[in-house]
Scaffold this motif. Structure first.
Motif, PDB file in Angstrom:
ATOM      1  N   ALA A   2       0.819  -1.204   0.000  1.00 54.97           N
ATOM      2  CA  ALA A   2       0.000   0.000   0.000  1.00 54.97           C
ATOM      3  C   ALA A   2       0.858   1.261   0.000  1.00 54.97           C
ATOM      4  O   ALA A   2       0.469   2.277  -0.561  1.00 54.97           O
ATOM      5  N   TYR A   3       2.027   1.203   0.631  1.00 54.69           N
ATOM      6  CA  TYR A   3       2.872   2.389   0.674  1.00 54.69           C
ATOM      7  C   TYR A   3       3.409   2.748  -0.697  1.00 54.69           C
ATOM      8  O   TYR A   3       3.749   3.901  -0.960  1.00 54.69           O
ATOM      9  N   LEU A  38       8.556   2.102   9.907  1.00 54.96           N
ATOM     10  CA  LEU A  38       7.248   1.575  10.275  1.00 54.96           C
ATOM     11  C   LEU A  38       7.287   1.010  11.688  1.00 54.96           C
ATOM     12  O   LEU A  38       8.226   0.340  12.067  1.00 54.96           O
ATOM     13  N   LEU A  86      -2.291   7.463  11.294  1.00 55.30           N
ATOM     14  CA  LEU A  86      -2.010   6.624  10.124  1.00 55.30           C
ATOM     15  C   LEU A  86      -1.127   5.450  10.526  1.00 55.30           C
ATOM     16  O   LEU A  86      -1.355   4.301  10.155  1.00 55.30           O
ATOM     17  N   LEU A  90      -6.277   5.924   2.771  1.00 51.67           N
ATOM     18  CA  LEU A  90      -6.026   7.049   1.863  1.00 51.67           C
ATOM     19  C   LEU A  90      -6.927   8.235   2.167  1.00 51.67           C
ATOM     20  O   LEU A  90      -6.725   9.317   1.639  1.00 51.67           O
ATOM     21  N   VAL A 109       5.812   8.939   8.492  1.00 44.35           N
ATOM     22  CA  VAL A 109       5.806   7.537   8.923  1.00 44.35           C
ATOM     23  C   VAL A 109       6.964   6.775   8.283  1.00 44.35           C
ATOM     24  O   VAL A 109       7.692   6.029   8.943  1.00 44.35           O
ATOM     25  N   ILE A 110       7.153   6.972   6.971  1.00 46.39           N
ATOM     26  CA  ILE A 110       8.193   6.216   6.266  1.00 46.39           C
ATOM     27  C   ILE A 110       9.591   6.652   6.723  1.00 46.39           C
ATOM     28  O   ILE A 110      10.479   5.818   6.933  1.00 46.39           O
ATOM     29  N   PRO A 118      -5.650  15.601   0.897  1.00 46.50           N
ATOM     30  CA  PRO A 118      -4.616  14.725   0.341  1.00 46.50           C
ATOM     31  C   PRO A 118      -3.185  15.180   0.650  1.00 46.50           C
ATOM     32  O   PRO A 118      -2.327  14.341   0.924  1.00 46.50           O
ATOM     33  N   PHE A 156       2.247  10.454   5.636  1.00 40.50           N
ATOM     34  CA  PHE A 156       2.874   9.262   5.088  1.00 40.50           C
ATOM     35  C   PHE A 156       4.401   9.410   5.069  1.00 40.50           C
ATOM     36  O   PHE A 156       5.138   8.498   5.454  1.00 40.50           O
ATOM     37  N   GLU A 157       4.876  10.571   4.657  1.00 42.91           N
ATOM     38  CA  GLU A 157       6.325  10.789   4.603  1.00 42.91           C
ATOM     39  C   GLU A 157       6.943  10.677   5.994  1.00 42.91           C
ATOM     40  O   GLU A 157       8.008  10.081   6.162  1.00 42.91           O
ATOM     41  N   PHE A 162      12.248  13.706   2.014  1.00 42.27           N
ATOM     42  CA  PHE A 162      11.681  12.353   2.113  1.00 42.27           C
ATOM     43  C   PHE A 162      12.365  11.410   1.125  1.00 42.27           C
ATOM     44  O   PHE A 162      12.775  10.303   1.477  1.00 42.27           O
ATOM     45  N   TRP A 220       2.389   8.737  -5.563  1.00 43.25           N
ATOM     46  CA  TRP A 220       1.686  10.014  -5.463  1.00 43.25           C
ATOM     47  C   TRP A 220       2.670  11.137  -5.104  1.00 43.25           C
ATOM     48  O   TRP A 220       2.645  12.233  -5.687  1.00 43.25           O
ATOM     49  N   VAL A 257      -3.668   0.970   4.911  1.00 41.51           N
ATOM     50  CA  VAL A 257      -3.303   2.362   4.663  1.00 41.51           C
ATOM     51  C   VAL A 257      -4.565   3.108   4.278  1.00 41.51           C
ATOM     52  O   VAL A 257      -5.195   2.796   3.275  1.00 41.51           O
ATOM     53  N   LEU A 260      -2.332  13.962   4.008  1.00 39.26           N
ATOM     54  CA  LEU A 260      -2.057  12.522   3.956  1.00 39.26           C
ATOM     55  C   LEU A 260      -0.613  12.293   3.527  1.00 39.26           C
ATOM     56  O   LEU A 260       0.100  11.457   4.088  1.00 39.26           O
ATOM     57  N   ILE A 261      -0.170  13.051   2.523  1.00 34.18           N
ATOM     58  CA  ILE A 261       1.178  12.848   1.993  1.00 34.18           C
ATOM     59  C   ILE A 261       2.229  13.200   3.053  1.00 34.18           C
ATOM     60  O   ILE A 261       3.184  12.457   3.255  1.00 34.18           O
ATOM     61  N   ILE A 293       1.106   5.489  -2.186  1.00 38.62           N
ATOM     62  CA  ILE A 293       1.319   6.890  -1.784  1.00 38.62           C
ATOM     63  C   ILE A 293       2.688   7.351  -2.275  1.00 38.62           C
ATOM     64  O   ILE A 293       2.864   8.527  -2.592  1.00 38.62           O
ATOM     65  N   PHE A 319      -1.996   1.423  10.461  1.00 36.33           N
ATOM     66  CA  PHE A 319      -1.178   0.549   9.629  1.00 36.33           C
ATOM     67  C   PHE A 319      -0.496  -0.512  10.480  1.00 36.33           C
ATOM     68  O   PHE A 319      -0.456  -1.682  10.116  1.00 36.33           O
TER      69      PHE A 319
END
Lengths: 351, 287
Positions: free
Chosen positions: A118-119, B234, B24, B36, B229-230, B219, B226-227, B270, A125, B34, B222-223, A122, B28
């Motif tokens: 799933a990652y 994780l 998030l 969105l 988290v990564i 959105p 997500f960045e 990122f 994106w 995930v 969200l990005i 994104i 996860f």
């Protein structure tokens, strides 16, 4: 030989002949169709191409990308760059769009393939956003506000004068006809190419990787290479399509070219509602999408709200889409890619 | 040009991004889902708090307290009725369902609140500042950062000191075995999404007081989440905070060099981390 593995079916044969007839009809369509219909057909065909490539990625390659707008935008901007900066004719510049998208796909895949499942979605994106922000810095192509194709480039475009003479059309309408024919050629080549690919050894390897990566690896399929291959092909095709779309509109801006709803959300909707993992699905999906759009687009955000909800419901109730439902009930495959074992013994039911 | 001030502002901004990311990361970590629509849920939370403030004249912090149980219930129901049906080996259904939810939410908010940008007014707190010796910072960013730390401490305590946390860890490791021990994964998953929505409420509160928001900006949140988290890796909440800080600092430094580069600089940071440490700075989970 008593057993054979075959993919051909009678429905497939009939579908092939009908498809040839439809293509012939589509080629001569500009003779009797008005400009509005040609523009609608252009929209349907280009969305169909985008949907087929997204389906190839997600439905067959297991790569759920939410960043395909990167390749639409890159293709479109490369086409504009070739026309404005190098003075190339817009028609061959479409090819430059495909190549640029392919080149962008290499670093994109390099980064995004580091992310699992799933990652990955994104991640693609993010890369699309980065590309959009960088292109918005490109002052020669209008920066954040965008630019138009120069009048002399659109006027002298290859083939436009021939189409004008052929149908007695004005320049703008002739450009639409030309763009429509190119979209038709691209759609036929895309569907034909993907169909050929899936019936091939490569297609078998691809399905194997999607269904069970470990098992596929154990019989000698290079799963990593398959993913790269699919990702690059999809990027190239998406880039070509993006360039073609913006040849027709002749005006570009980063927000339009890298629009996530237009080039990814709608495309995902088309594939999901039609049926993911089939060639027929996106074809059915794009027709439904177009019908919904024509009927309800005036409702603006309520329409988009409904699209989102329909997408959720279809995914929950019929995860393989409307074509999946139909195909499961009837056993009909218009583009059969399944390998079936046939032979005398099986059909006669002997021991 | 790029002084201590810029860095401090970036670190504090990172607290907000960590708040975006914690929910998030939680979802996860427990069910490999995930969401969105996470960014849009934050924006929705901000509108909910805005309505409560406007209708009742409550202080935003109290309004967030009222909103929290509503958001918890919403998360619980969403998981129980919709998202639980999408969980499984295939990653497509959860992605596509939450993507559909994101589109639906954005447009419902657009229909309900128009595209005008709004802001939750926090009165004098907005302009209050505190002198930290070397730099002077706003009370609001400081409070945001402190809340991020409090949320992470709270979530860690929940994870490692409560029965619910034990259930979370159990279903995360192996839902089938956990269900043999009397845990109902469907219920635990719903609780997890509910808790994530509590964190979303906190994020929405500070997000809505800090700057203008409109229905379309989910959105992007969200990005960032997500960045963070990564970058953090994780499964590590403190790593997520570090990830948020890296994005925040990259953005403020980028903006100090050229205002147009603010967002781009965060994304580039990122990608650099992804290049050097594909599994993040503090990886813990192996998946």
């Amino acid at each position: 030989m008593r057993y054979r593995v075959q993919t051909r079916t009678r429905a497939g044969h009939i579908a092939g002949f009908v498809a040839l007839g439809l293509i012939a009809l589509a080629i001569v369509l500009p003779v009797f169709a008005g400009r509005g219909l040609i523009q609608d057909m252009f929209f349907i065909l280009t969305m169909l191409v985008l949907a087929q490539f997204w389906n190839l990625l997600a439905g067959y390659g297991g790569l759920v990308s939410v960043g395909q707008q990167a390749f639409v935008g890159m293709g479109a901007y490369a086409m504009f760059g070739a026309v404005i900066l190098w003075g190339v004719d817009p028609i061959p510049a479409i090819l430059a769009g495909g190549v640029a998208a392919l080149l962008l796909a290499v670093p994109t895949a390099y980064f995004a393939f580091r992310l699992q499942g799933a990652y990955f979605a994104i991640g693609t994106w993010v890369i699309a956003e980065v590309t959009r922000l960088m292109v918005a810095q490109w002052k020669a192509l209008g920066g954040g506000t965008g630019t138009s194709l120069p009048r002399e480039a659109t006027g002298d475009m290859w083939g436009v004068s021939a189409v004008q003479a052929l149908f007695g059309l004005r320049e703008a309408a002739a450009r639409d006809v030309l763009a429509y024919w190119l979209a038709l050629a691209l759609a036929v080549a895309t569907i034909g190419g993907i169909y050929w690919l899936l019936r091939n050894r490569l297609g078998l390897a691809l399905s194997a990787v999607r269904d069970n990566t470990e098992a596929a690896k154990s019989v000698g399929v290079d799963a990593g290479r398959m993913k790269w291959f699919v990702f690059l092909i999809a990027a190239f095709g998406t880039g070509l399509c993006g360039a073609l779309i913006f040849v027709q509109t002749a005006r570009i801006s980063p927000d339009a070219a890298f629009n996530v709803s237009q080039w990814t959300a709608y495309v995902i909707f088309i594939v999901v509602i039609g049926g993911i993992g089939t060639i027929e699905g996106p074809i059915l999906g794009v027709l439904i999408f177009f019908a919904l759009q024509s009927a309800f687009a005036d409702y603006g955000s309520w329409y988009l709200f409904a699209l989102g909800i329909i997408g959720i419901v279809v995914m929950l109730v019929a995860p393989r889409g409307l074509w999946g439902l139909f195909s499961d009930r009837t056993g009909i495959h218009l583009f059969p890619v399944q390998r079936r074992l046939v032979g005398r013994d099986i059909s006669e039911g002997e021991t | 040009m790029i002084g201590v001030d810029t860095i401090v502002q970036g670190v504090l901004l990172g607290g907000l991004y960590a708040l975006f990311a914690a929910g998030l990361s939680l979802v996860f970590g427990i069910m490999r889902l995930v969401n969105l629509a996470h960014g849009d849920l934050i924006v929705m939370g901000a509108y909910l708090i805005l309505i409560l403030v406007t209708l009742s004249g409550l202080n935003p912090f109290l309004a967030a307290l009222v909103a929290a149980p509503l958001m918890f219930g919403l998360g619980w129901g969403l998981q129980r009725l919709v998202l639980n049906r999408t969980l499984g080996k295939d990653i497509l259904p959860p992605l596509l369902v939450t993507f559909g939810l994101s589109i639906a939410l954005q447009n419902a908010l657009l229909e309900g609140f128009s595209a005008d940008s709004r802001k939750i007014s926090a009165g004098g707190l907005e302009t209050a500042s505190a002198d930290l010796g070397i730099v002077t910072v706003g009370v609001m960013p400081l409070l945001t950062f402190a809340s991020a730390i409090a949320v992470i401490v709270g979530l860690n305590a929940l994870f490692y000191r409560t029965a619910l946390g034990r259930a979370f860890r159990a279903v995360s490791d192996d839902p089938v075995t956990a269900s043999l021990m009397g845990i109902r994964p469907a219920h635990v998953f719903a609780m997890a999404t509910g808790v994530a929505m509590l964190v979303v409420t906190v994020a929405a509160l500070y997000f809505g007081m800090r700057a203008n928001f409109d229905p379309a900006i989910g959105p992007a949140r969200l990005i960032y989440a997500f960045e963070a988290v990564i970058i953090g890796g994780l499964g590590s909440l403190w790593g997520t905070l570090a990830g948020g800080i890296i994005i925040g600092v990259a953005q403020t430094v980028g903006a100090a060099v050229n205002p147009e580069w603010q967002i781009l600089a965060g994304h580039v940071a990122f990608l650099l981390v992804l290049l050097v440490r594909p599994r993040g700075l503090f990886p813990r989970a192996v998946d």
